[in-house]
Design a protein around this motif. Structure first.
Motif: not given
Ligand code: MG
Ligand code: ZN
Lengths: 465, 94, 482
Positions: C275-283, C76-84, C89-99
């Motif tokens: 502050r990664c967590f699973a992106d709820p907008d993607l299945v 699944w995809f996670d949100r990696k949250n940081y501001f720049y 979106k101030a988060y990058q959709v990535s795969q921290q927990d489940a590459p």
């Protein structure tokens, strides 16, 4: 009967008999807005019916969290002032495709993050049943608009009871479908895993019609369910008596006496008059669900609302010397207290490994517990019946979303029906159904609605405006 | 362990919500009862975390190019633009 | 450096060459006018939602398979949250927990042998926008301009295990990696354009120790050369500190290409915890064996296998096979030429000496082979047929083929290079050369074979190099039959 105040179906029938035109229907509702200011609308954008369809000429209001191309959309937050989307919500296209007339954008608490309409940022919205009282939130503007006859129906996001709570306070039917039934594309949200597109109308039949128009898979929203819905009320009635789960314990714990009595009246009559079977069930996890829903909503909000930074759109603090200052001041000035508090809570519980595990992950476990427990209940009952919200507007004892939140947590369809008056103000009763059972839920609600006989407007209910 | 004023400030900084002392106290007072309740209710749960509420899987789109937004519309909502770009004050690495 | 061993791990970001972005249908072309490849989704406008590009997902699996990785069956995809400001979106959709891919390796040559560098993970994420700074550096700039054309281009992150032991090894690893990614055709891997970027983690430890020292992270490595130089610099810097008994600070350092040094960057204000967590907008994604098998079936022959086949099938020496398969373009080119001119070793020699010279002149970012396979086939045939000689081919025809893109036959005609292979035309010249050099003729007749070269040379001189040397040789031999 005047046009403003009619149900969706009455408007369609009136037009069908040639009694009035779509233009006259819209005008009647606009006149009502002019004549009775309950603070329901943040802005009007009257668009007449775009053609024939299931909702031809029906004036519909949209919560201001729903993007309409070219119309300022704020989701009730100062941080989005001046934002004009160059796109629109998928559901707006569907409404227009069905011939609905869009009246305007209704007030809500900031990003829908409070159930108390007094927290709204831009303006106060009155409960049309009694000016000076609160219509409930977050979709208080949408409910006030329909209750005041300023729109025949409304669409707004529901993340924990946002549509059902004001429906209960304003004597309307409020409904949320199964998670993923209606596309969330273009609906500004704070907690996407909890958000369902909700509907507000005077009658169950109106809700069924709106749902048939809006339901369906949308390639733009990965969480939308496949398939469409049609003829929801036309299908055969249930062959066997419905089994209704009631939980008498929860009334002692959470709800005020009169609210309990109103709900209890409904199930007693359903048993006597409809022959429905009453099954006592246990909902021992209501508080667990409440805290889990709140933590999950806060965590998702801290991320989902991070994009409001003054760079690309919306409010921007003036004269910031560097990016740090721009971010900090834009967000400090743009967000209100409630939203700040929830984002801080969300950041705290995601903010390091220990907090993530103790709060966020545990909340996801609680989500499992609640979902599984409800799943098990469907072996014993067809629906669960509760009051919609434990107290009357303005009187706070238990959290207002204590009964509505679990269906968002578990992604289940639920409906709030007006079931009586307490101190002259409406209260609602809620039915929750298994995932995917919107048809059965609406048919049961339809039967219950006729049994209750709550007049669907203030005028009809004898509460003359 | 209740959230302190200092901790509240640090949390605020992470999401660019700089808090005054007074606000830090106020928000800490708001959060603490919630966390206390969470501690009480959530402790000891062992079920699998429900990470995705949707039962759907593999919702994918094909790699097809569509028409992007016209540049004027891309920039239309920006507070400040220059040379076809969004303009922001200087970025300090901090 | 004798007393220390370097421990290096690389983190490589590679832009995938899909037509559209990862979550929206915006085009991904490089170099478009600023902010013309954006839409509400990749700009992160409120209420918009992502929809995953199937090809981006499959390309990531391809990369994982080519790098000998395990492929996740559920991800699944996670949100990696940081501001720049470049992150809409101030988060990058990535795969921290489940590459998507994990536990792989890449074999790289080291000295005479080879070693495996472990691949910790290959995951899919989204690219950020670009900030253009009005000033020398990000810090001097009075303001910045943001272009979001790049935001949302699919990106894979490849993280190695800390298995690399020298700057040279790091460079060789990167070259190998780029070669493979180009082979499987999922990215153009241009470091100049930023479609392949590398960060390095490096620490030192006493030789023989198995513990890790304190590491630094080096950023802004924009070329293979930069990777190597920066690591060499950093190894020396850390060794100096350790020898003096001073600590290595765990910090992020910036490679300054001009000055040839790494500089400590100011520490980040934001917590490095995202502050990664699973992106709820993607299945979630479930990968079946069938699907993975199908993607595997689309993989081309990888460099290692192709090298072995070149040795077996074409009888090439190991060295030739190694050089020819070091890029897919070159290996493809070789095989295409051999199709038309079936002398693998001759073709290999031409490619490795003459053609490679032109490729190398283009530098690190070689665009490919500067001529067509049919062109080289024709050139070799012209030599074999005696129309031109090797020297003419190398010095006159080939440069013209590369520069003007003309066919060899056309060049030979335009430059009048055809060899004189007609004895009647050469008869008179041969006779006059023999006549003019009676002493040499005498020497030849007396048994001195090697003077033949001189006589042939004289004939060539008289014909401005056009005489067919083999023919001239035969004619003289005939005339002076001993
Ligand atoms: Mg990355
Ligand atoms: Zn886009």
């Amino acid at each position: 009967m005047t046009i403003a105040g009619m149900s969706v179906i009455e408007i369609l029938e009136g037009q069908g008999r040639g009694e009035f035109t779509p233009e006259e229907a819209l005008q009647a509702h606009l006149d009502k807005i002019e004549g009775e200011d309950v603070g329901a609308f943040l802005r009007l954008c009257p668009k007449t019916s775009s053609g024939p369809g299931l909702l031809q000429g029906v004036p519909v209001a949209l919560g201001d969290e729903i993007c309409m191309e070219g119309v300022e959309t704020t989701a009730g937050s100062r941080i989005l002032t001046g934002f004009v989307p160059p796109y629109q919500a998928a559901l707006v296209g569907k409404l227009q495709g069905a011939g609905a007339a869009l009246v305007g954008k209704t007030n809500l608490t900031e990003f829908g993050m409070s159930f108390d309409m007094d927290d709204a940022v831009f303006q106060r919205t009155q409960n049309p049943w009694r000016p000076g009282t609160n219509p409930g939130g977050a979709a208080g503007g949408a409910a006030a608009a329909v209750a005041a006859g300023q729109a025949a129906a409304a669409v707004a996001a529901d993340t924990g009871g946002d549509v059902r709570i004001p429906a209960s306070f304003c004597g309307l039917v409020g409904f949320v479908p199964t998670y993923g039934r209606v596309s969330r594309y273009g609906v500004i949200q704070h907690a996407p895993s909890l958000t369902q597109v909700g509907l507000l109308a005077r009658q169950v039949g109106d809700i069924a019609l709106l749902l048939e128009v809006l339901a369906g898979e949308d390639p733009q929203d990965a969480t939308t369910l496949p398939g469409t819905l049609s003829d929801l009320l036309a299908q055969a009635v249930e062959p066997k008596p419905l089994r209704i789960g009631i939980a008498p314990d929860i009334y002692r714990s959470f709800a005020g006496g009169d609210v309990c009595q109103a709900a209890a009246n409904v199930w007693q009559r359903a048993a006597e008059e409809l022959g429905w079977e009453l099954v006592e069930v246990d909902l021992p996890w209501l508080e667990l669900a409440q805290i889990a829903r709140r933590l999950i909503a806060a965590a998702e909000s801290s991320s989902t609302l991070a994009r409001y930074d003054g760079v690309r759109y919306g409010y921007r603090a003036e004269d910031a010397q560097d990016m740090r200052e721009l971010f900090s001041r834009t967000r400090a000035e743009g967000f209100g207290e409630v939203v700040k508090g929830e984002m801080l809570l969300g950041t705290y519980i995601l903010g390091d490994k220990a907090h993530y595990e103790a709060y966020y992950l545990q909340a996801l476990r609680a989500r499992s517990v609640v979902s599984k427990s409800l799943q098990d209940l469907w072996g014993e009952v067809d629906f669960v019946l509760t009051p919609t919200t434990p107290e009357l507007p303005g009187k706070r004892q238990a959290p207002p979303e204590i009964f509505t939140g679990p269906s968002n947590l578990a992604g289940l369809p639920a409906i709030s029906l007006p079931c009586g008056l307490v101190d002259g103000l409406p209260v609602g009763v809620q039915l929750v159904a298994p995932a995917g059972e919107e048809g059965r839920l609406l048919r049961a609600a339809h039967v219950l609605e006729r049994m209750i006989g709550f007049a669907s407007s203030r005028n009809g209910g004898g509460q003359g405006a | 362990m209740p959230v302190t004023k200092e901790e509240m400030k640090r949390i605020g900084e992470i999401i660019y919500l700089d808090l005054t002392d007074e606000e830090s106290v106020r928000f800490a007072d708001l959060l603490n009862p919630v966390l206390e309740k969470a501690d009480e209710l959530l402790d000891g749960l062992r079920e699998e975390p429900l990470r995705h509420i949707s039962q759907l899987r593999n919702r994918l789109r094909e790699d097809e190019v569509g028409i992007p937004l016209p540049k004027e519309k891309v920039l239309a909502n920006a507070a400040e633009t220059q040379d076809g770009c969004f303009r922001v004050p200087r970025i300090l690495e901090d | 450096m004798h007393d220390f061993e370097a421990v290096i791990g690389l983190e490589i970001h590679v832009e995938l060459s899909t037509d559209s972005k990862i979550f929206c249908s915006c085009p991904t072309a490089f170099g478009a006018e600023v902010n013309t490849q954006c839409c509400p989704i990749c700009l992160g406008l409120p209420g918009t939602l992502p929809a995953i590009n199937r090809k981006a997902l499959e390309y990531t699996v391809k990369a994982g398979l080519a790098l000998n990785c395990q492929i996740a069956r559920h991800t699944w995809f996670d949100r990696k949250n940081y501001f720049y400001p470049d992150l809409p979106k101030a988060y990058q959709v990535s795969q921290q927990d489940a590459p998507l891919c994990f536990d792989g390796y890449l074999e790289v040559p080291v000295g005479e042998g080879a070693k495996r560098v472990g691949i910790n993970r290959v995951h899919l994420e989204e690219e950020v926008g670009k900030s253009l700074h009005a000033g020398e550096t990000i810090i001097d700039a009075a303001y910045s301009l943001l272009d979001y054309n790049r935001a949302g281009i699919p990106l894979i992150e490849i993280v190695t295990e800390p298995d690399i032991r020298s700057a040279e090894e790091a460079q060789v690893f990167l070259e190998r990696l780029r070669n493979i990614l180009r082979y499987i055709d999922i990215s153009d891997c241009k470091m100049q354009e930023g479609s392949l970027r590398c960060d390095a983690n490096i620490s030192l430890r006493p030789k023989g120790s198995t513990e890790f020292g304190t590491k630094t992270e080096i950023k802004n490595l924009n070329s293979f050369r930069a990777v190597r130089r920066a690591l060499e610099y950093e190894i020396n810097r850390q060794a100096g500190l350790l020898r003096d008994g001073r600590p290595v600070e765990p910090e992020t350092r910036h490679w300054d290409e001009q000055k040839g040094v790494t500089i400590a960057m100011r520490s980040k204000r934001q917590a490095s915890y995202y502050r990664c967590f699973a992106d709820p907008d993607l299945v979630p994604i479930d990968l079946s064996d069938e699907w993975i098998g199908q993607i595997e079936g689309e993989l081309p022959e990888l460099p290692g296998a192709r090298r072995r086949r070149f040795i077996d099938e074409y009888g090439l020496p190991e060295y030739d096979a190694q050089v020819l398969t070091s890029s897919k373009e070159m290996a493809d080119f070789f095989e295409e030429v051999v199709q038309g001119y079936n002398d693998p070793k001759t073709v290999s020699n031409w490619i490795m000496t003459e053609i490679l010279r032109y490729v190398n002149e283009q530098g690190e970012e070689a665009e490919g082979i500067p001529l067509t396979a049919t062109g080289l086939v024709e050139l070799l045939q012209l030599i074999e047929g005696g129309v031109i000689n090797r020297n003419q081919a190398k010095e006159i025809v080939l440069p013209e083929m590369v520069a003007a893109g003309k066919s060899p036959r056309q060049i030979v005609k335009e430059k009048g290079l055809e060899q004189i292979s007609d004895t009647s035309q050469l008869e008179g010249i041969v006779a006059s050369v023999l006549e003019a050099n009676p002493d040499v003729v005498q020497d030849y007749l007396g048994g001195k074979d090697k003077v033949m070269g001189f006589l042939v040379g004289q004939v060539l001189k008289a014909t401005k190099g056009k005489a067919n040397p083999r023919l001239v040789n035969e004619m003289i031999r005939e005339k002076l039959k001993r």
